[in-house]
Write a protein that holds these residues in place. Structure first.
Motif, PDB file in Angstrom:
ATOM      1  N   THR A  33       0.841  -1.195   0.000  1.00 11.09           N
ATOM      2  CA  THR A  33       0.000   0.000   0.000  1.00 11.09           C
ATOM      3  C   THR A  33       0.876   1.244   0.000  1.00 11.09           C
ATOM      4  OG1 THR A  33      -0.149   0.085   2.414  1.00 11.09           O
ATOM      5  CG2 THR A  33      -1.892  -1.117   1.258  1.00 11.09           C
ATOM      6  N   LEU A  34       0.347   2.305  -0.580  1.00 13.61           N
ATOM      7  CA  LEU A  34       1.022   3.605  -0.619  1.00 13.61           C
ATOM      8  C   LEU A  34      -0.018   4.655  -0.275  1.00 13.61           C
ATOM      9  CD1 LEU A  34       3.435   5.420  -1.303  1.00 13.61           C
ATOM     10  CD2 LEU A  34       2.763   5.279  -3.697  1.00 13.61           C
ATOM     11  N   ASN A  37      -0.507  11.353   3.548  1.00 16.00           N
ATOM     12  CA  ASN A  37      -1.189  12.218   4.510  1.00 16.00           C
ATOM     13  C   ASN A  37      -0.579  13.597   4.347  1.00 16.00           C
ATOM     14  OD1 ASN A  37      -2.705  10.091   5.857  1.00 16.00           O
ATOM     15  ND2 ASN A  37      -0.718   9.418   6.611  1.00 16.00           N
ATOM     16  N   GLU A  45       3.325  13.349   4.254  1.00 19.02           N
ATOM     17  CA  GLU A  45       3.958  12.137   4.764  1.00 19.02           C
ATOM     18  C   GLU A  45       3.480  10.983   3.880  1.00 19.02           C
ATOM     19  OE1 GLU A  45       4.175  10.596   9.147  1.00 19.02           O
ATOM     20  OE2 GLU A  45       2.192  10.110   8.324  1.00 19.02           O
ATOM     21  N   PHE A  46       4.412  10.189   3.381  1.00 22.41           N
ATOM     22  CA  PHE A  46       4.089   9.035   2.567  1.00 22.41           C
ATOM     23  C   PHE A  46       4.338   7.778   3.393  1.00 22.41           C
ATOM     24  CE2 PHE A  46       4.784  12.347  -0.479  1.00 22.41           C
ATOM     25  CZ  PHE A  46       3.873  12.081  -1.489  1.00 22.41           C
ATOM     26  N   GLU A  47       3.340   6.914   3.436  1.00 25.91           N
ATOM     27  CA  GLU A  47       3.437   5.660   4.182  1.00 25.91           C
ATOM     28  C   GLU A  47       3.439   4.501   3.193  1.00 25.91           C
ATOM     29  OE1 GLU A  47       0.323   3.144   6.790  1.00 25.91           O
ATOM     30  OE2 GLU A  47       0.706   5.178   7.508  1.00 25.91           O
ATOM     31  N   ILE A  48       4.501   3.724   3.211  1.00 22.71           N
ATOM     32  CA  ILE A  48       4.660   2.575   2.314  1.00 22.71           C
ATOM     33  C   ILE A  48       4.635   1.322   3.168  1.00 22.71           C
ATOM     34  CG2 ILE A  48       6.190   1.390   0.710  1.00 22.71           C
ATOM     35  CD1 ILE A  48       7.350   4.205   0.062  1.00 22.71           C
ATOM     36  N   THR A  49       3.751   0.388   2.808  1.00 23.10           N
ATOM     37  CA  THR A  49       3.663  -0.886   3.510  1.00 23.10           C
ATOM     38  C   THR A  49       3.824  -2.013   2.506  1.00 23.10           C
ATOM     39  OG1 THR A  49       2.107   0.114   5.064  1.00 23.10           O
ATOM     40  CG2 THR A  49       2.227  -2.283   5.041  1.00 23.10           C
TER      41      THR A  49
END
Length: 54
Positions: A33-34, A37, A45-49
């Motif tokens: 997932t990308l 926020n 803020e980019f959250e990479i999972t």
């Protein structure tokens, strides 16, 4: 924002491919997932999972 050729830059100052390619690699190729926020005037803020492989 994650669409191919989307850019907020002036014509000739960018290709608009960076986030589209990042999304393709993370989401489509690796089932991750990308998420972004963003708060106006403060930043993003980019959250990479990425899933853990077996």
């Amino acid at each position: 924002m994650f669409e191919h050729l989307f850019t907020t830059k002036l014509v000739g100052k960018g290709t608009g491919l960076g986030l589209a390619i990042a999304r393709q690699i993370i989401v489509e190729k690796h089932a991750g997932t990308l998420v972004v926020n963003s708060t106006f005037g403060q930043g993003s803020e980019f959250e990479i999972t990425l899933p853990i492989g077996n």
